[in-house]
Design a protein around this motif. Structure first.
Motif, PDB file in Angstrom:
ATOM      1  N   GLY A  66       0.588  -1.224  -0.232  1.00 15.10           N
ATOM      2  CA  GLY A  66       0.115  -0.074  -0.048  1.00 15.10           C
ATOM      3  C   GLY A  66       0.887   1.129  -0.185  1.00 15.10           C
ATOM      4  N   ARG A  67       2.213   0.770  -0.030  1.00 13.65           N
ATOM      5  CA  ARG A  67       2.737   2.383   0.107  1.00 13.65           C
ATOM      6  C   ARG A  67       3.700   2.173  -0.541  1.00 13.65           C
ATOM      7  NH1 ARG A  67       6.491   3.477   4.599  1.00 13.65           N
ATOM      8  NH2 ARG A  67       6.247   0.757   4.699  1.00 13.65           N
ATOM      9  N   PHE A  68       4.167   1.001  -1.449  1.00 14.92           N
ATOM     10  CA  PHE A  68       5.395   0.811  -2.413  1.00 14.92           C
ATOM     11  C   PHE A  68       5.006   0.263  -3.498  1.00 14.92           C
ATOM     12  CE2 PHE A  68       9.041   0.626   1.060  1.00 14.92           C
ATOM     13  CZ  PHE A  68       9.136   2.114   1.262  1.00 14.92           C
ATOM     14  N   THR A  69       5.219   0.777  -4.475  1.00 13.49           N
ATOM     15  CA  THR A  69       4.816   0.333  -5.621  1.00 13.49           C
ATOM     16  C   THR A  69       6.150  -0.301  -6.596  1.00 13.49           C
ATOM     17  OG1 THR A  69       2.780   1.221  -6.011  1.00 13.49           O
ATOM     18  CG2 THR A  69       3.816   0.023  -8.002  1.00 13.49           C
ATOM     19  N   VAL A  70       6.416  -1.745  -7.010  1.00 16.17           N
ATOM     20  CA  VAL A  70       7.676  -2.139  -7.793  1.00 16.17           C
ATOM     21  C   VAL A  70       6.795  -2.415  -9.419  1.00 16.17           C
ATOM     22  CG1 VAL A  70       7.100  -4.520  -7.531  1.00 16.17           C
ATOM     23  CG2 VAL A  70       9.734  -3.918  -7.705  1.00 16.17           C
ATOM     24  N   SER A  71       7.847  -1.603  -9.948  1.00 14.56           N
ATOM     25  CA  SER A  71       7.183  -1.713 -11.719  1.00 14.56           C
ATOM     26  C   SER A  71       8.414  -1.728 -12.891  1.00 14.56           C
ATOM     27  CB  SER A  71       6.758  -0.172 -12.111  1.00 14.56           C
ATOM     28  OG  SER A  71       8.020   0.907 -11.839  1.00 14.56           O
ATOM     29  N   ARG A  72       8.489  -2.160 -13.489  1.00 13.84           N
ATOM     30  CA  ARG A  72       9.486  -2.161 -14.271  1.00 13.84           C
ATOM     31  C   ARG A  72       9.226  -1.792 -15.953  1.00 13.84           C
ATOM     32  NH1 ARG A  72       6.173  -6.126 -15.963  1.00 13.84           N
ATOM     33  NH2 ARG A  72       6.197  -7.860 -17.612  1.00 13.84           N
ATOM     34  N   ASP A  73      10.260  -1.386 -15.927  1.00 11.48           N
ATOM     35  CA  ASP A  73      10.326  -0.944 -18.155  1.00 11.48           C
ATOM     36  C   ASP A  73      11.220  -1.499 -18.852  1.00 11.48           C
ATOM     37  OD1 ASP A  73      11.274   0.335 -20.237  1.00 11.48           O
ATOM     38  OD2 ASP A  73      10.579   2.145 -19.559  1.00 11.48           O
ATOM     39  N   ASN A  74      10.716  -2.635 -19.387  1.00  9.40           N
ATOM     40  CA  ASN A  74      11.414  -3.531 -20.500  1.00  9.40           C
ATOM     41  C   ASN A  74      12.320  -2.966 -21.275  1.00  9.40           C
ATOM     42  OD1 ASN A  74      10.189  -5.099 -18.442  1.00  9.40           O
ATOM     43  ND2 ASN A  74       9.437  -6.922 -20.228  1.00  9.40           N
ATOM     44  N   ALA A  75      11.587  -2.448 -21.918  1.00  8.36           N
ATOM     45  CA  ALA A  75      12.743  -1.616 -23.058  1.00  8.36           C
ATOM     46  C   ALA A  75      13.990  -0.787 -22.657  1.00  8.36           C
ATOM     47  CB  ALA A  75      12.167  -0.264 -23.359  1.00  8.36           C
ATOM     48  N   LYS A  76      13.928  -0.220 -21.018  1.00  7.46           N
ATOM     49  CA  LYS A  76      15.173   0.492 -20.801  1.00  7.46           C
ATOM     50  C   LYS A  76      15.558  -0.298 -19.741  1.00  7.46           C
ATOM     51  CE  LYS A  76      12.893   4.685 -21.144  1.00  7.46           C
ATOM     52  NZ  LYS A  76      12.398   6.215 -19.468  1.00  7.46           N
ATOM     53  N   ASN A  77      15.435  -1.458 -19.227  1.00  5.42           N
ATOM     54  CA  ASN A  77      16.056  -2.603 -18.291  1.00  5.42           C
ATOM     55  C   ASN A  77      16.380  -2.138 -17.309  1.00  5.42           C
ATOM     56  OD1 ASN A  77      16.231  -4.688 -20.094  1.00  5.42           O
ATOM     57  ND2 ASN A  77      18.624  -4.640 -20.945  1.00  5.42           N
ATOM     58  N   THR A  78      14.964  -1.629 -17.199  1.00  2.00           N
ATOM     59  CA  THR A  78      15.357  -0.492 -15.899  1.00  2.00           C
ATOM     60  C   THR A  78      13.495  -1.273 -14.773  1.00  2.00           C
ATOM     61  OG1 THR A  78      16.194   1.103 -16.741  1.00  2.00           O
ATOM     62  CG2 THR A  78      15.439   1.270 -14.189  1.00  2.00           C
ATOM     63  N   VAL A  79      14.065  -1.691 -13.112  1.00  2.66           N
ATOM     64  CA  VAL A  79      12.877  -1.854 -12.071  1.00  2.66           C
ATOM     65  C   VAL A  79      12.893  -0.503 -11.298  1.00  2.66           C
ATOM     66  CG1 VAL A  79      12.506  -3.254 -10.343  1.00  2.66           C
ATOM     67  CG2 VAL A  79      13.418  -4.314 -12.678  1.00  2.66           C
ATOM     68  N   TYR A  80      11.772  -0.193 -11.179  1.00  2.00           N
ATOM     69  CA  TYR A  80      12.196   0.743 -10.452  1.00  2.00           C
ATOM     70  C   TYR A  80      10.949   0.518  -8.952  1.00  2.00           C
ATOM     71  CZ  TYR A  80      12.087   3.092 -14.487  1.00  2.00           C
ATOM     72  OH  TYR A  80      12.467   3.900 -15.706  1.00  2.00           O
ATOM     73  N   LEU A  81      10.829   1.330  -7.797  1.00  2.00           N
ATOM     74  CA  LEU A  81      10.542   1.166  -6.815  1.00  2.00           C
ATOM     75  C   LEU A  81      10.602   2.550  -5.859  1.00  2.00           C
ATOM     76  CD1 LEU A  81       9.899  -0.536  -4.264  1.00  2.00           C
ATOM     77  CD2 LEU A  81      11.977  -0.346  -3.091  1.00  2.00           C
ATOM     78  N   GLN A  82       8.153   2.939  -5.988  1.00  2.00           N
ATOM     79  CA  GLN A  82       8.517   4.256  -5.728  1.00  2.00           C
ATOM     80  C   GLN A  82       8.226   3.542  -4.043  1.00  2.00           C
ATOM     81  OE1 GLN A  82       7.571   7.012  -6.877  1.00  2.00           O
ATOM     82  NE2 GLN A  82       6.616   7.695  -5.522  1.00  2.00           N
ATOM     83  N   MET A  83       8.556   5.111  -3.483  1.00  2.00           N
ATOM     84  CA  MET A  83       8.049   4.529  -1.741  1.00  2.00           C
ATOM     85  C   MET A  83       7.148   5.486  -1.817  1.00  2.00           C
ATOM     86  SD  MET A  83      12.028   3.080  -0.739  1.00  2.00           S
ATOM     87  CE  MET A  83      12.884   4.134  -1.514  1.00  2.00           C
ATOM     88  N   ASN A  84       5.964   5.969  -1.592  1.00  2.00           N
ATOM     89  CA  ASN A  84       5.280   6.950  -0.730  1.00  2.00           C
ATOM     90  C   ASN A  84       5.428   6.824   0.732  1.00  2.00           C
ATOM     91  OD1 ASN A  84       4.855   7.359  -3.313  1.00  2.00           O
ATOM     92  ND2 ASN A  84       2.834   6.564  -3.176  1.00  2.00           N
ATOM     93  N   SER A  85       4.865   7.712   0.856  1.00  2.00           N
ATOM     94  CA  SER A  85       4.341   7.771   2.646  1.00  2.00           C
ATOM     95  C   SER A  85       5.083   6.999   3.885  1.00  2.00           C
ATOM     96  CB  SER A  85       2.846   6.330   3.387  1.00  2.00           C
ATOM     97  OG  SER A  85       2.468   7.832   2.004  1.00  2.00           O
TER      98      SER A  85
END
Length: 121
Positions: A66-85
């Protein structure tokens, strides 16, 4: 072998947000699972979140749901971790890892150098 480079760590106040990035290079495969771990001072490294390169399956540790969101961009070979609150207890060095999946360190054999996240109250 996969090379992983994290970025985006910073110092923020409680309630703030940060987005961490993990750029992957080298030998990348759609079967890999990409994970985020963290290690606070004096504590063991713990699983935070993971996402499959191939099917996008996602998992989180309970304390970040509910606070963190993991995502990926396959074209950029990059993974993200969006951290809120963000909370002071989220303070740690955050590591990106690539491997076969799971929530244990031993499930991953490629690691980044880590990026520091500090949350002040």
């Amino acid at each position: 072998q996969v090379q992983l480079v994290e970025s985006g760590g910073a110092s923020v106040q409680a309630g703030g947000s940060l987005t961490l990035s993990c750029a992957a290079s080298g030998r990348t495969f759609s079967s890999y699972v990409m994970a985020w771990f963290r290690q606070a001072p004096g504590k063991e490294r713990e699983f935070v979140a993971a996402i499959s390169w191939g099917n996008g399956r996602i998992s989180y540790r309970d304390s970040v749901k509910g606070r963190f969101t993991v995502s990926r961009d396959n074209a950029k070979n990059t993974v993200y971790l969006q951290m809120n609150s963000l909370k002071p207890k989220d303070t740690a060095v955050y590591y990106c890892a690539a491997g076969s999946g799971g929530i244990g360190e031993g499930d991953y054999d490629n690691w980044g150098q880590g990026t520091q996240v500090t949350v002040s109250s």
